[in-house]
Motif scaffolding. Structure first.
Motif, PDB file in Angstrom:
ATOM      1  N   ALA A  87       0.836  -1.198   0.000  1.00  0.00           N
ATOM      2  CA  ALA A  87       0.000   0.000   0.000  1.00  0.00           C
ATOM      3  C   ALA A  87       0.872   1.250   0.000  1.00  0.00           C
ATOM      4  CB  ALA A  87      -0.927  -0.003   1.207  1.00  0.00           C
ATOM      5  N   GLY A  88       1.950   1.220   0.792  1.00  0.00           N
ATOM      6  CA  GLY A  88       2.854   2.356   0.855  1.00  0.00           C
ATOM      7  C   GLY A  88       3.446   2.675  -0.500  1.00  0.00           C
ATOM      8  N   ILE A  89       3.814   1.628  -1.233  1.00  0.00           N
ATOM      9  CA  ILE A  89       4.364   1.839  -2.572  1.00  0.00           C
ATOM     10  C   ILE A  89       3.327   2.460  -3.487  1.00  0.00           C
ATOM     11  CG2 ILE A  89       5.207   0.648  -4.627  1.00  0.00           C
ATOM     12  CD1 ILE A  89       6.619  -1.312  -2.737  1.00  0.00           C
ATOM     13  N   ARG A  90       2.088   1.970  -3.388  1.00  0.00           N
ATOM     14  CA  ARG A  90       1.026   2.530  -4.231  1.00  0.00           C
ATOM     15  C   ARG A  90       0.790   4.005  -3.929  1.00  0.00           C
ATOM     16  NH1 ARG A  90      -3.755  -1.253  -6.249  1.00  0.00           N
ATOM     17  NH2 ARG A  90      -2.593  -3.181  -6.591  1.00  0.00           N
ATOM     18  N   ILE A  91       0.760   4.338  -2.638  1.00  0.00           N
ATOM     19  CA  ILE A  91       0.513   5.728  -2.260  1.00  0.00           C
ATOM     20  C   ILE A  91       1.670   6.608  -2.706  1.00  0.00           C
ATOM     21  CG2 ILE A  91       0.260   7.306  -0.311  1.00  0.00           C
ATOM     22  CD1 ILE A  91      -1.226   5.077   1.157  1.00  0.00           C
ATOM     23  N   ALA A  92       2.884   6.117  -2.533  1.00  0.00           N
ATOM     24  CA  ALA A  92       4.058   6.904  -2.919  1.00  0.00           C
ATOM     25  C   ALA A  92       4.063   7.178  -4.419  1.00  0.00           C
ATOM     26  CB  ALA A  92       5.333   6.178  -2.507  1.00  0.00           C
ATOM     27  N   ILE A  93       3.763   6.151  -5.196  1.00  0.00           N
ATOM     28  CA  ILE A  93       3.751   6.334  -6.653  1.00  0.00           C
ATOM     29  C   ILE A  93       2.613   7.254  -7.063  1.00  0.00           C
ATOM     30  CG2 ILE A  93       3.505   5.174  -8.874  1.00  0.00           C
ATOM     31  CD1 ILE A  93       6.156   4.732  -7.434  1.00  0.00           C
ATOM     32  N   ALA A  94       1.462   7.108  -6.385  1.00  0.00           N
ATOM     33  CA  ALA A  94       0.323   7.982  -6.690  1.00  0.00           C
ATOM     34  C   ALA A  94       0.676   9.433  -6.400  1.00  0.00           C
ATOM     35  CB  ALA A  94      -0.897   7.561  -5.885  1.00  0.00           C
ATOM     36  N   SER A  95       1.474   9.652  -5.349  1.00  0.00           N
ATOM     37  CA  SER A  95       1.851  11.008  -4.972  1.00  0.00           C
ATOM     38  C   SER A  95       2.635  11.706  -6.074  1.00  0.00           C
ATOM     39  CB  SER A  95       2.706  10.981  -3.698  1.00  0.00           C
ATOM     40  OG  SER A  95       1.982  10.416  -2.640  1.00  0.00           O
ATOM     41  N   ILE A  96       3.278  10.929  -6.905  1.00  0.00           N
ATOM     42  CA  ILE A  96       4.058  11.513  -7.992  1.00  0.00           C
ATOM     43  C   ILE A  96       3.157  12.278  -8.953  1.00  0.00           C
ATOM     44  CG2 ILE A  96       5.455  10.913 -10.018  1.00  0.00           C
ATOM     45  CD1 ILE A  96       6.754   8.765  -8.375  1.00  0.00           C
ATOM     46  N   ALA A  97       1.864  11.927  -8.942  1.00  0.00           N
ATOM     47  CA  ALA A  97       0.914  12.635  -9.805  1.00  0.00           C
ATOM     48  C   ALA A  97       0.856  14.122  -9.466  1.00  0.00           C
ATOM     49  CB  ALA A  97      -0.475  12.013  -9.680  1.00  0.00           C
ATOM     50  N   PHE A  98       1.225  14.469  -8.215  1.00  0.00           N
ATOM     51  CA  PHE A  98       1.249  15.884  -7.836  1.00  0.00           C
ATOM     52  C   PHE A  98       2.396  16.619  -8.523  1.00  0.00           C
ATOM     53  CE2 PHE A  98      -2.133  15.876  -4.995  1.00  0.00           C
ATOM     54  CZ  PHE A  98      -2.036  14.867  -4.045  1.00  0.00           C
TER      55      PHE A  98
END
Lengths: 261, 267
Positions: B160-171
């Motif tokens: 989950a942490g990896i998913r959230i971190a990668i999603a954050s790159i969208a910012f």
């Protein structure tokens, strides 16, 4: 002539997405890394009742991945046009829409061939110490089989995309396609290592014709039938898929006209 | 706090209801998911039916290793699937809508994408695990069962942490889907096989940079009673949960930082 323009445009369009380019290469590289590591990690004596050894399996993994990487997926192109209605504009043009999609797919795939497969083949030969050189007859036989494999690839993709006429969401169908291709195409494990039953099943599906047979032809390996028979099977498969894709597409068009009325 | 939980539950329920509107698509997706997991497991099965061992790991041990991955993945897929689509949410400007509401934006992203089919991931994960344990000689003591629960939660937090971190790159980057594809989906392929088959640099990568090794490889040593002498450090077989906490909390911090610099795309 106009279709060549479409090919050219698709080629150029693909070249604009640099991040896609690098991650595509990286993805394929990671994949090769995993497969070669798996084959290397199996004790040598366990290959004795197969017709394979580590070197041939690693070579197989490299070549199958190169073929896989060169086919440009067009999941979103057709289905998005159908969903947002833009397909109407394509249908008004004095050209056949399916042929345009084919040309576009060719363009994208040519780009993938030059920008992904070629760099990967260089990297693979450098790092994996491959010593493979195809003999002339096998190479030209491979070219023929490769083109036929591409047609099968396009037809399956177009057929699934055309389901957009009937369903609001076709992601499931592509996931299904991806799952079946993972197992039956020989992209991961060559079919000759399959249990007998699964090998029989897969020979009647279109998926082995995408990666397994082209790779076997290129490496002059056996594939369970004569070359003419293989070509005959390819055309049979292409015929079946063309019929299926046409049926879905044309009945979808009828439905579209009704909705548009 | 309780009223917030109630609101999240309502968001999740409405999300499920909206998916159920398309009944045919819903069932097709269920069947597809079943076939997808079957095909993946079948690939492992074919490999194991042909070869006795890979990298010193027997058939049963590899099956167990794989099932740990699928189990944790099932938890993550059922809750965190919204993270995969987050890039398009930012690009389309839909994220603005979330920022206007008096609820945690990340909570809304998760609940608005909560999908009943995500639970199928979890069910299949559990089934895979139960089937795989039949091929091992693990004696399930009370301590091991408790450890299993902790490990699965730890593994889920890592994924989950990896998913959230990668999603954050969208910012920061307009298009993050390639990274999602690479880090969320492709890198997972590494963990379908015992990590010791890879060379040293990959093992370093999967232990310290993208610590997927703690999802199934290191914990499996504990359950299977395998020697930990060849690992970077024997204690690694116990670090699953701490690494999970670190990664999960770290990714939330990354998310908050990204959110501070968020600018609407103006669409």
């Amino acid at each position: 002539m106009l279709y060549l323009k479409v090919i050219s445009k698709a080629f150029q369009r693909s070249a604009t997405y640099r991040l896609e380019y690098f991650t595509g290469i990286l993805n394929a590289g990671l994949y090769l890394l995993i497969l070669t590591a798996v084959w290397q990690a199996i004790p040598g004596e366990e290959f004795k009742d197969t017709q394979r050894n580590k070197e041939s399996l690693i070579l197989y993994a490299v070549l199958a991945t190169l073929i896989k990487v060169s086919f440009g997926r067009q999941d979103g192109l057709v289905s998005s046009k159908i969903k947002n209605g833009n397909i109407v504009f394509d249908l008004l043009k004095p050209i056949r829409f399916p042929i345009v999609v084919l040309a576009d797919t060719i363009g994208v795939s040519l780009y993938h061939l030059f920008s992904r497969s070629l760099p990967l083949v260089v990297l693979a030969f450098l790092f994996l110490d491959l010593k493979f050189v195809p003999d002339t007859i096998s190479f030209f036989s491979f070219l023929l089989v490769y083109v036929l494999a591409f047609l099968i690839f396009f037809l399956i993709g177009f057929m699934i995309s055309s389901l957009s006429f009937f369903f609001t969401e076709i992601f499931s169908f592509f996931l299904l396609y991806f799952a079946l291709i993972t197992l039956f195409s020989g992209a991961v494990i060559p079919l000759d290592l399959f249990p007998e039953f699964l090998r029989s099943v897969s020979s009647w599906l279109p998926f082995p014709y995408l990666y397994y047979y082209p790779t076997q032809v290129l490496t002059s390996q056996k594939f369970g039938m004569s070359f003419p028979e293989l070509i005959l099977r390819y055309f049979l498969m292409i015929g079946i898929l063309t019929s299926a894709a046409s049926a879905i597409y044309l009945s979808g068009l009828k439905r579209l006209e009704l909705a548009g009325g | 706090m309780f009223s917030s939980a109630k609101t999240y539950l309502k968001l999740a329920i409405s999300s499920v209801q909206s998916h159920m509107e398309y009944r045919a698509s819903f069932w097709i997706y269920l069947v597809t998911l079943l076939i997808y997991y079957s095909a993946q497991a079948m690939t492992i099965f074919i490999l194991l039916s042909r070869f006795q061992s890979i990298g010193g790991w027997s058939r049963g041990e590899i099956a167990f290793l794989y099932s740990l991955l699928i189990f944790a993945q099932g938890i993550v897929a059922s809750v965190f699937s919204g993270m995969v689509e987050f890039g398009s949410l930012v690009r389309d400007g839909g994220y603005d809508r979330y920022l206007l509401r008096p609820l945690s934006p990340i909570g809304q992203v998760l609940m608005n994408h909560f999908d009943i089919t995500g639970l199928l991931h979890l069910i299949l994960g559990v089934i895979t695990f139960l089937v795989a344990t039949q091929f091992t000689n693990i004696e399930w003591t009370f301590l091991k069962i408790c450890t299993l629960l902790i490990v699965v939660i730890g593994s889920a937090m890592i994924l989950a942490g990896i998913r959230i971190a990668i999603a954050s790159i969208a910012f920061y980057a307009i298009q993050n889907y390639s990274l999602v594809q690479l880090f969320v989906f492709s890198s997972r392929e590494f963990m379908m096989y015992p990590m010791n088959i890879y060379n040293w640099s990959i093992r370093v990568l999967l232990t310290f940079l993208l610590p997927l090794g703690f999802v199934n490889f290191y914990p499996a040593h504990y359950f299977l009673g395998k020697s930990s002498e060849s690992l970077f450090h024997p204690a690694f077989i116990y670090l699953n949960f701490p690494v999970g906490c670190f990664l999960f909390i770290g990714s939330l911090i990354l998310w908050k930082k990204g959110q501070k610099r968020y600018e609407s795309t103006g669409t």
